[in-house]
Design an enzyme around this catalytic site. Sequence first.
Site, mmCIF file in Angstrom:
data_model
loop_
_atom_site.group_PDB
_atom_site.id
_atom_site.type_symbol
_atom_site.label_atom_id
_atom_site.label_comp_id
_atom_site.label_asym_id
_atom_site.label_seq_id
_atom_site.Cartn_x
_atom_site.Cartn_y
_atom_site.Cartn_z
ATOM 1 N N VAL A 12 0.836 -1.210 0.000
ATOM 2 C CA VAL A 12 0.000 0.000 0.000
ATOM 3 C C VAL A 12 0.870 1.259 0.000
ATOM 4 O O VAL A 12 0.686 2.164 -0.820
ATOM 5 C CB VAL A 12 -0.958 0.001 1.216
ATOM 6 C CG1 VAL A 12 -1.676 1.340 1.326
ATOM 7 C CG2 VAL A 12 -1.967 -1.130 1.092
ATOM 8 N N THR A 119 -5.369 0.357 7.399
ATOM 9 C CA THR A 119 -6.716 -0.055 7.812
ATOM 10 C C THR A 119 -6.734 -0.144 9.329
ATOM 11 O O THR A 119 -6.063 -0.987 9.911
ATOM 12 C CB THR A 119 -7.059 -1.408 7.168
ATOM 13 O OG1 THR A 119 -6.985 -1.244 5.746
ATOM 14 C CG2 THR A 119 -8.457 -1.864 7.556
ATOM 15 N N LEU A 143 -7.058 -0.987 -2.653
ATOM 16 C CA LEU A 143 -6.172 -1.513 -3.696
ATOM 17 C C LEU A 143 -6.174 -3.027 -3.681
ATOM 18 O O LEU A 143 -5.859 -3.644 -2.664
ATOM 19 C CB LEU A 143 -4.738 -1.018 -3.460
ATOM 20 C CG LEU A 143 -4.559 0.492 -3.289
ATOM 21 C CD1 LEU A 143 -3.105 0.812 -2.935
ATOM 22 C CD2 LEU A 143 -4.978 1.224 -4.559
ATOM 23 N N ASN A 196 -14.807 -4.682 2.539
ATOM 24 C CA ASN A 196 -14.126 -5.980 2.485
ATOM 25 C C ASN A 196 -14.962 -7.083 3.120
ATOM 26 O O ASN A 196 -15.023 -8.205 2.617
ATOM 27 C CB ASN A 196 -12.754 -5.887 3.167
ATOM 28 C CG ASN A 196 -11.685 -5.373 2.214
ATOM 29 O OD1 ASN A 196 -11.964 -5.139 1.037
ATOM 30 N ND2 ASN A 196 -10.483 -5.181 2.698
ATOM 31 N N CYS A 248 -5.876 -9.082 3.370
ATOM 32 C CA CYS A 248 -6.927 -8.171 3.849
ATOM 33 C C CYS A 248 -8.162 -8.865 4.409
ATOM 34 O O CYS A 248 -8.543 -8.613 5.555
ATOM 35 C CB CYS A 248 -7.362 -7.247 2.703
ATOM 36 S SG CYS A 248 -6.112 -6.028 2.289
ATOM 37 N N LYS A 251 -7.938 -10.720 7.849
ATOM 38 C CA LYS A 251 -7.597 -9.760 8.909
ATOM 39 C C LYS A 251 -8.771 -8.813 9.171
ATOM 40 O O LYS A 251 -9.140 -8.564 10.325
ATOM 41 C CB LYS A 251 -6.367 -8.982 8.426
ATOM 42 C CG LYS A 251 -5.942 -7.814 9.259
ATOM 43 C CD LYS A 251 -4.610 -7.279 8.754
ATOM 44 C CE LYS A 251 -4.721 -6.364 7.558
ATOM 45 N NZ LYS A 251 -5.251 -5.042 7.803
HETATM 46 C C1 UDX Z 1 -9.034 -6.984 -1.257
HETATM 47 C C2 UDX Z 1 -10.043 -5.930 -1.753
HETATM 48 O O1 UDX Z 1 -10.627 -6.374 -2.988
HETATM 49 C C3 UDX Z 1 -9.359 -4.580 -1.916
HETATM 50 O O2 UDX Z 1 -10.312 -3.615 -2.319
HETATM 51 C C4 UDX Z 1 -8.760 -4.229 -0.555
HETATM 52 O O3 UDX Z 1 -8.215 -2.972 -0.515
HETATM 53 C C5 UDX Z 1 -7.754 -5.290 -0.143
HETATM 54 O O4 UDX Z 1 -8.428 -6.541 -0.057
HETATM 55 P P1 UDX Z 1 -7.121 -8.497 -2.331
HETATM 56 O O5 UDX Z 1 -6.792 -8.949 -0.939
HETATM 57 O O6 UDX Z 1 -6.005 -8.132 -3.250
HETATM 58 O O7 UDX Z 1 -8.060 -7.187 -2.277
HETATM 59 O O8 UDX Z 1 -7.974 -9.668 -2.967
HETATM 60 P P2 UDX Z 1 -9.307 -9.816 -3.848
HETATM 61 O O9 UDX Z 1 -9.004 -9.728 -5.287
HETATM 62 O O10 UDX Z 1 -10.373 -8.949 -3.328
HETATM 63 O O11 UDX Z 1 -9.666 -11.358 -3.498
HETATM 64 C C6 UDX Z 1 -9.869 -11.766 -2.138
HETATM 65 C C7 UDX Z 1 -10.094 -13.259 -2.057
HETATM 66 O O12 UDX Z 1 -11.354 -13.611 -2.604
HETATM 67 C C8 UDX Z 1 -9.066 -14.109 -2.791
HETATM 68 O O13 UDX Z 1 -8.726 -15.220 -1.986
HETATM 69 C C9 UDX Z 1 -9.799 -14.546 -4.059
HETATM 70 O O14 UDX Z 1 -9.317 -15.739 -4.616
HETATM 71 C C10 UDX Z 1 -11.203 -14.696 -3.522
HETATM 72 N N1 UDX Z 1 -12.243 -14.602 -4.555
HETATM 73 C C11 UDX Z 1 -12.491 -13.411 -5.186
HETATM 74 C C12 UDX Z 1 -13.038 -15.712 -4.844
HETATM 75 O O15 UDX Z 1 -12.838 -16.813 -4.270
HETATM 76 N N2 UDX Z 1 -14.034 -15.592 -5.761
HETATM 77 C C13 UDX Z 1 -14.317 -14.415 -6.399
HETATM 78 O O16 UDX Z 1 -15.275 -14.367 -7.186
HETATM 79 C C14 UDX Z 1 -13.506 -13.285 -6.105
#
Ligand code: UDX
Length: 416
Positions: A12, A119, A143, A196, A248, A251
């Site tokens: 971040v 956060t 992000l 989230n 994220c 947590k």
């Molecule tokens: C997330 C939020 O999207 C972002 O806005 C925030 O600031 C940080 O946390 P990130 O942790 O990078 O981002 O992951 P993200 O792409 O949101 O996916 C989170 C989890 O959900 C992953 O384990 C992913 O595999 C899972 N996921 C996502 C699914 O299992 N199915 C989906 O349809 C979408």
Amino acid sequence: MARIGVIGAGYVGLTTAACFAHLGHRVVCADVDEGKVTALRRAEIGAHEPRLAELVAEGLRTGRLAFTTDNGEALADAEFVYLCLPTPTGENGEADLSAVHAVLGDAEPDGCVLVVKSTVPIGTSDDIARSQRVPVVSNPEFLREGHAVDDFLRPQRIVVGADDESAARSVLALYPEAPALVTDRASAELVKYASNCFLAMKLSYVNSLAELCEQAGADIGDVTEGMRLDERIGAAFLRPGPGWGGSCFPKDTRALLSTSDGAHVDFPLLRATIDTNERQARRVVEKVREAAGPLAGTRIGLLGLTFKAGTDDLRDSPALAVAGLLADEGAVLTGYDPCVTADTGPVHVAETALDAAHDASALVVLTEWPEFAELDWPAVAAGMSRPVIVDTRNLLPADKVTESGIRLVSTGRAAD
Ligand code: UDX
């Protein structure tokens, strides 16, 4: 153009620093990790984040971006100081704010706007404001790993929480044009957790629906397709999987539950969201056992180790949770992941997907790397000791896989 200090060079902080420099601001970014700062001065970012290394190099070249181990240098002269410090899960699920307190204990920002991007639990920015002489603004980040630069430069929203309208407006003016919301600090902090946790809730809901589909003879792909057509539901975050993970969601869900408990607010929906996710790895292991037979001494191949595709991040990866449970039952694990080269926990990491499949009694797709959908299926089948694939993400082309003589165990579909 503004002078900005960024404290913390995690994904971040680094994205914030590099993108602000790209937008023309002058940025000094501080981190306690000397090795990291030395590498960053050579534009080596040590992570898989598209375009980030390029923007760091650009900032160093133009002189708009500098790195230091001295927080004082990031604070000196800055008009805005961004706190981008880690807030890991503490003992009781709450966010651990010791890094934030340590920095503010050592340095006293002066003549600037102090911006809290980490956060942090609701009320933290208000607490900080009470101990500081400068205006304090909450400005949460949204992000996604693997898309951080794009999300920063083309934000869907900018949320700023402040009790000082001019400080809020000055922070908004640092960013590209985007839908903006100015609120009080507590609401801004909650927007981040609320978003989230809502997405995590959506995923746990879909994962339970997928389990129901398997028992009831329905197809989760069709069910979610039908749901997507309703604009009120929205199209995103409806793909089932081995559970949600990363730096994220796990947590933030625990932290919001801890905040709710502390506020004596019962939040059963959030508790169920977390519990459902914690069951996911066990569900995957049951499917693998059903596919491969007894697991002790059995060779299992794993495709994907990172918590999602497009990142090298293994933090709270559902793939590793599955691997841990399989290893507990004595399975011998070989994995392949395009972004992981070193052996990880109980998983021996192979150089190719075919190597991971070699001699395996089952192959388990855990991360949705697109290249897994393009494998040479007859070669995969020929290499396995028992041609069965458990596809936890429904990523693979079912026709091609089964035509090669492989039994495919999908997610959220009645078994063949
Ligand atoms: C997330 C939020 O999207 C972002 O806005 C925030 O600031 C940080 O946390 P990130 O942790 O990078 O981002 O992951 P993200 O792409 O949101 O996916 C989170 C989890 O959900 C992953 O384990 C992913 O595999 C899972 N996921 C996502 C699914 O299992 N199915 C989906 O349809 C979408």
